[in-house]
Design a protein around this motif. Structure first.
Motif, PDB file in Angstrom:
ATOM      1  N   LEU A 110       0.842  -1.199   0.000  1.00  0.00           N
ATOM      2  CA  LEU A 110       0.000   0.000   0.000  1.00  0.00           C
ATOM      3  C   LEU A 110       0.882   1.257   0.000  1.00  0.00           C
ATOM      4  N   PRO A 111       1.683   1.451  -1.073  1.00  0.00           N
ATOM      5  CA  PRO A 111       2.634   2.574  -1.069  1.00  0.00           C
ATOM      6  C   PRO A 111       1.954   3.937  -0.985  1.00  0.00           C
ATOM      7  N   SER A 112       0.661   4.014  -1.348  1.00  0.00           N
ATOM      8  CA  SER A 112      -0.030   5.311  -1.256  1.00  0.00           C
ATOM      9  C   SER A 112      -0.148   5.758   0.200  1.00  0.00           C
ATOM     10  N   HIS A 113      -0.011   4.829   1.164  1.00  0.00           N
ATOM     11  CA  HIS A 113      -0.076   5.187   2.581  1.00  0.00           C
ATOM     12  C   HIS A 113       1.212   4.868   3.318  1.00  0.00           C
ATOM     13  N   GLY A 114       2.298   4.777   2.532  1.00  0.00           N
ATOM     14  CA  GLY A 114       3.585   4.444   3.102  1.00  0.00           C
ATOM     15  C   GLY A 114       4.493   5.657   3.243  1.00  0.00           C
ATOM     16  N   LEU A 115       5.806   5.439   3.065  1.00  0.00           N
ATOM     17  CA  LEU A 115       6.787   6.504   3.280  1.00  0.00           C
ATOM     18  C   LEU A 115       6.592   7.682   2.329  1.00  0.00           C
ATOM     19  N   ALA A 116       5.820   7.470   1.252  1.00  0.00           N
ATOM     20  CA  ALA A 116       5.507   8.588   0.350  1.00  0.00           C
ATOM     21  C   ALA A 116       4.794   9.713   1.104  1.00  0.00           C
ATOM     22  N   ARG A 117       4.168   9.378   2.246  1.00  0.00           N
ATOM     23  CA  ARG A 117       3.457  10.393   3.041  1.00  0.00           C
ATOM     24  C   ARG A 117       4.376  11.136   4.006  1.00  0.00           C
ATOM     25  N   LEU A 118       5.542  10.555   4.290  1.00  0.00           N
ATOM     26  CA  LEU A 118       6.380  11.128   5.361  1.00  0.00           C
ATOM     27  C   LEU A 118       6.797  12.577   5.090  1.00  0.00           C
ATOM     28  N   LEU A 148     -13.598   4.378   0.092  1.00  0.00           N
ATOM     29  CA  LEU A 148     -14.915   4.238  -0.519  1.00  0.00           C
ATOM     30  C   LEU A 148     -14.942   4.633  -1.992  1.00  0.00           C
ATOM     31  N   SER A 149     -13.763   4.897  -2.545  1.00  0.00           N
ATOM     32  CA  SER A 149     -13.671   5.055  -4.000  1.00  0.00           C
ATOM     33  C   SER A 149     -13.287   3.696  -4.572  1.00  0.00           C
ATOM     34  N   VAL A 150     -13.429   3.547  -5.873  1.00  0.00           N
ATOM     35  CA  VAL A 150     -12.973   2.308  -6.508  1.00  0.00           C
ATOM     36  C   VAL A 150     -11.489   2.114  -6.174  1.00  0.00           C
ATOM     37  N   ALA A 151     -10.717   3.195  -6.201  1.00  0.00           N
ATOM     38  CA  ALA A 151      -9.306   3.153  -5.811  1.00  0.00           C
ATOM     39  C   ALA A 151      -8.964   4.469  -5.118  1.00  0.00           C
ATOM     40  N   ALA A 152      -8.076   4.390  -4.110  1.00  0.00           N
ATOM     41  CA  ALA A 152      -7.703   5.592  -3.360  1.00  0.00           C
ATOM     42  C   ALA A 152      -7.039   6.611  -4.305  1.00  0.00           C
ATOM     43  N   LYS A 153      -7.274   7.899  -4.029  1.00  0.00           N
ATOM     44  CA  LYS A 153      -6.695   8.961  -4.870  1.00  0.00           C
ATOM     45  C   LYS A 153      -5.161   8.868  -4.878  1.00  0.00           C
ATOM     46  N   GLY A 154      -4.592   8.429  -3.745  1.00  0.00           N
ATOM     47  CA  GLY A 154      -3.134   8.265  -3.675  1.00  0.00           C
ATOM     48  C   GLY A 154      -2.626   7.317  -4.755  1.00  0.00           C
ATOM     49  N   LYS A 155      -3.416   6.269  -5.057  1.00  0.00           N
ATOM     50  CA  LYS A 155      -2.990   5.316  -6.095  1.00  0.00           C
ATOM     51  C   LYS A 155      -3.030   5.995  -7.467  1.00  0.00           C
ATOM     52  N   ILE A 156      -4.034   6.869  -7.660  1.00  0.00           N
ATOM     53  CA  ILE A 156      -4.140   7.599  -8.933  1.00  0.00           C
ATOM     54  C   ILE A 156      -2.941   8.546  -9.070  1.00  0.00           C
ATOM     55  N   ARG A 157      -2.578   9.211  -7.964  1.00  0.00           N
ATOM     56  CA  ARG A 157      -1.426  10.129  -8.006  1.00  0.00           C
ATOM     57  C   ARG A 157      -0.143   9.375  -8.324  1.00  0.00           C
ATOM     58  N   GLU A 168      -5.669  14.052 -15.975  1.00  0.00           N
ATOM     59  CA  GLU A 168      -7.072  14.476 -15.866  1.00  0.00           C
ATOM     60  C   GLU A 168      -7.688  13.911 -14.584  1.00  0.00           C
ATOM     61  N   ALA A 169      -7.334  12.673 -14.267  1.00  0.00           N
ATOM     62  CA  ALA A 169      -7.901  12.010 -13.078  1.00  0.00           C
ATOM     63  C   ALA A 169      -7.423  12.683 -11.796  1.00  0.00           C
ATOM     64  N   VAL A 170      -6.136  13.102 -11.783  1.00  0.00           N
ATOM     65  CA  VAL A 170      -5.618  13.783 -10.591  1.00  0.00           C
ATOM     66  C   VAL A 170      -6.359  15.101 -10.388  1.00  0.00           C
ATOM     67  N   ALA A 171      -6.603  15.810 -11.490  1.00  0.00           N
ATOM     68  CA  ALA A 171      -7.315  17.094 -11.407  1.00  0.00           C
ATOM     69  C   ALA A 171      -8.826  16.876 -11.260  1.00  0.00           C
ATOM     70  N   GLY A 172      -9.269  15.635 -11.502  1.00  0.00           N
ATOM     71  CA  GLY A 172     -10.706  15.355 -11.495  1.00  0.00           C
ATOM     72  C   GLY A 172     -11.156  14.667 -10.223  1.00  0.00           C
ATOM     73  N   LEU A 173     -11.995  13.675 -10.379  1.00  0.00           N
ATOM     74  CA  LEU A 173     -12.662  13.065  -9.222  1.00  0.00           C
ATOM     75  C   LEU A 173     -12.492  11.554  -9.252  1.00  0.00           C
ATOM     76  N   ALA A 174     -12.227  10.976  -8.077  1.00  0.00           N
ATOM     77  CA  ALA A 174     -12.242   9.517  -7.979  1.00  0.00           C
ATOM     78  C   ALA A 174     -13.704   9.069  -7.989  1.00  0.00           C
ATOM     79  N   THR A 175     -13.932   7.850  -8.488  1.00  0.00           N
ATOM     80  CA  THR A 175     -15.288   7.314  -8.620  1.00  0.00           C
ATOM     81  C   THR A 175     -15.671   6.527  -7.371  1.00  0.00           C
ATOM     82  N   ALA A 197      -6.851  19.622   3.889  1.00  0.00           N
ATOM     83  CA  ALA A 197      -6.052  18.717   3.047  1.00  0.00           C
ATOM     84  C   ALA A 197      -4.662  18.547   3.655  1.00  0.00           C
ATOM     85  N   GLN A 198      -4.132  17.342   3.544  1.00  0.00           N
ATOM     86  CA  GLN A 198      -2.808  17.060   4.115  1.00  0.00           C
ATOM     87  C   GLN A 198      -1.716  17.980   3.547  1.00  0.00           C
ATOM     88  N   PRO A 199      -1.719  18.272   2.239  1.00  0.00           N
ATOM     89  CA  PRO A 199      -0.642  19.124   1.714  1.00  0.00           C
ATOM     90  C   PRO A 199      -0.753  20.601   2.103  1.00  0.00           C
TER      91      PRO A 199
END
Ligand SMILES: NC(=O)c1ccc[n+]([C@@H]2O[C@H](COP(=O)([O-])OP(=O)(O)OC[C@H]3O[C@@H](n4cnc5c(N)ncnc54)[C@H](O)[C@@H]3O)[C@@H](O)[C@H]2O)c1
Length: 353
Positions: free
Chosen positions: A44-52, A179-188, A215-222, A254-256
């Motif tokens: 689950l790298p979207s919630h790993g050290l990429a967040r540090l 609750l999205s098909v995939a977490a936004k972090g995975k899209i990023r 487009e997906a990063v600027a848009g919306l997760a489903t 937002a975290q950022p």
């Protein structure tokens, strides 16, 4: 080209060192580093050290307080309210689930809300704690409003994960899902790697389906399950945000936005199994169910039927054997942080890659 893999202990030590340099005490640094590296080890790298880097910047710029301690605001029978005081989310959430498990020891159930918290990482961590203490655990959190209400295009609701965990005779059942098909972090992450996003994951900012990662990063997760995922996200925010006195809906930061407190809320429930039936009987019954599910004939070519939690547990086993994958880009962001903090960070020798 696969990411290089590193010994889990080396990555954990590096993260602990950075967190301590930012002002965390030894215990908090170990807790937060453990959560992030476990996510990488679990696939689950979207919630790993990429967040540090965001965590460290938030401490530096005032969105989080590395020295803060979560505290009990109130306690009434089987319930408690925790003020996170803007400590890192993992510190707040661990304090709160520990309290929920303790209340469950007295009352059979324990329910704890948290306010004034922040991103708590992977929700599975907290229901794993409950399962390890003879409880069924439920954990949920709200998150910043990156999702639009079903049928709309204005982002105002978080991709609020819900986790439910229960012990088995082997690895616990751990359902942990955003609750999205995939977490936004995975899209990023896909966008950063220049890869398209799979069909059905995202829309552009106008709500039109897209596989273009930018487009997906600027848009919306489903939403997962369309209107049903949307409804569950509201339910998660009722428990985590509205009930707790935290931010909710579009007011969650937002975290950022590093200088702004996130005002995230969480909810934890621990249900003691032995208040209902003996743990041995529970294990026998639940193991029977899990065994039956695994015995299903698989779809042609799909390998075998899995139970929620299996994918991550198999990834952790692979990481223990071959090392934890970490992209060079994430490591170089950690080096930038080390430079800013004035500490030296030696890149560990990769195990592979
Ligand atoms: N803190 C936050 O604000 C926040 C926000 C969003 C997501 N997250 C975290 O992101 C992580 C990833 O979430 P996700 O929704 O992308 O997870 P996911 O879609 O990868 O997995 C969801 C669940 O499905 C299970 N699963 C996967 N494949 C399966 C299969 N073939 N058979 C049976 N079960 C299977 C997994 O074990 C997991 O329990 C989670 O840890 C979540 O808590 C955190």
């Amino acid at each position: 080209m696969p990411d290089p893999r590193f010994a889990q202990g080396d990555l954990t030590a590096a993260a602990e060192m950075l967190l301590q340099a930012a002002g965390c005490n030894v215990e908090d640094a170990a807790l937060v580093a453990g959560s992030l590296v476990r996510a990488d080890a679990s696939g689950l790298p979207s919630h790993g050290l990429a967040r540090l880097p965001d965590y460290l910047k938030r401490i530096r710029e005032g969105g989080n307080d590395a020295a803060a301690r979560p505290e009990l605001v109130s306690e009434h029978q089987a319930t408690a309210v925790v003020d996170g005081n803007h400590a890192l989310g993992q510190v707040v959430a661990t304090f709160a689930m520990t309290k929920a498990i303790q209340l469950a020891g007295v009352y059979g159930v324990g329910a704890v809300t948290c306010r004034r918290s922040s991103h708590f990482g992977s929700a599975a961590d907290y229901v794993r704690m409950a399962a390890g203490a003879g409880c069924i655990g439920i954990a949920t959190t709200n998150a910043s409003g990156t999702m639009a209400p079903f049928g709309g295009i204005t982002p105002m609701l978080g991709n609020n994960p819900i986790a439910i965990g229960a012990p088995t005779g082997d690895e616990p059942f751990l359902l942990d899902m955003a609750l999205s098909v995939a977490a936004k972090g995975k899209i990023r992450l896909l966008a950063a790697q220049g890869e398209p996003v799979p069909d059905g994951w995202a829309t552009d900012a106008r709500g039109r389906p897209t596989t273009d990662a930018q487009e997906a990063v600027a848009g919306l997760a489903t939403w997962m399950g369309g209107h049903k995922g949307y409804g569950l996200a509201i339910a998660a925010d009722v428990l985590s945000g509205v009930l707790s006195g935290a931010g909710f809906g579009s007011s969650v930061g937002a975290q950022p936005e590093h200088a702004r407190t996130q005002e995230v809320g969480h909810f934890f429930l621990a249900i003691r199994i032995d208040s209902f039936l003996s743990p041995a009987e529970f294990t026998e019954r639940f193991d029977g169910m899990v065994g039956e599910l695994r015995s299903s004939e698989p779809v042609d070519g799909s390998g075998s039927v899995l139970i929620p939690g299996d994918v991550e547990s198999h990834q952790r086993a692979a990481s223990a054997e071959q090392g934890v994958p970490l992209s060079t880009a994430v490591w170089s962001r950690l080096e930038d942080e080390a430079h800013t903090l004035g500490v030296s960070l030696a890149r560990p020798e990769p195990v592979t890659g």
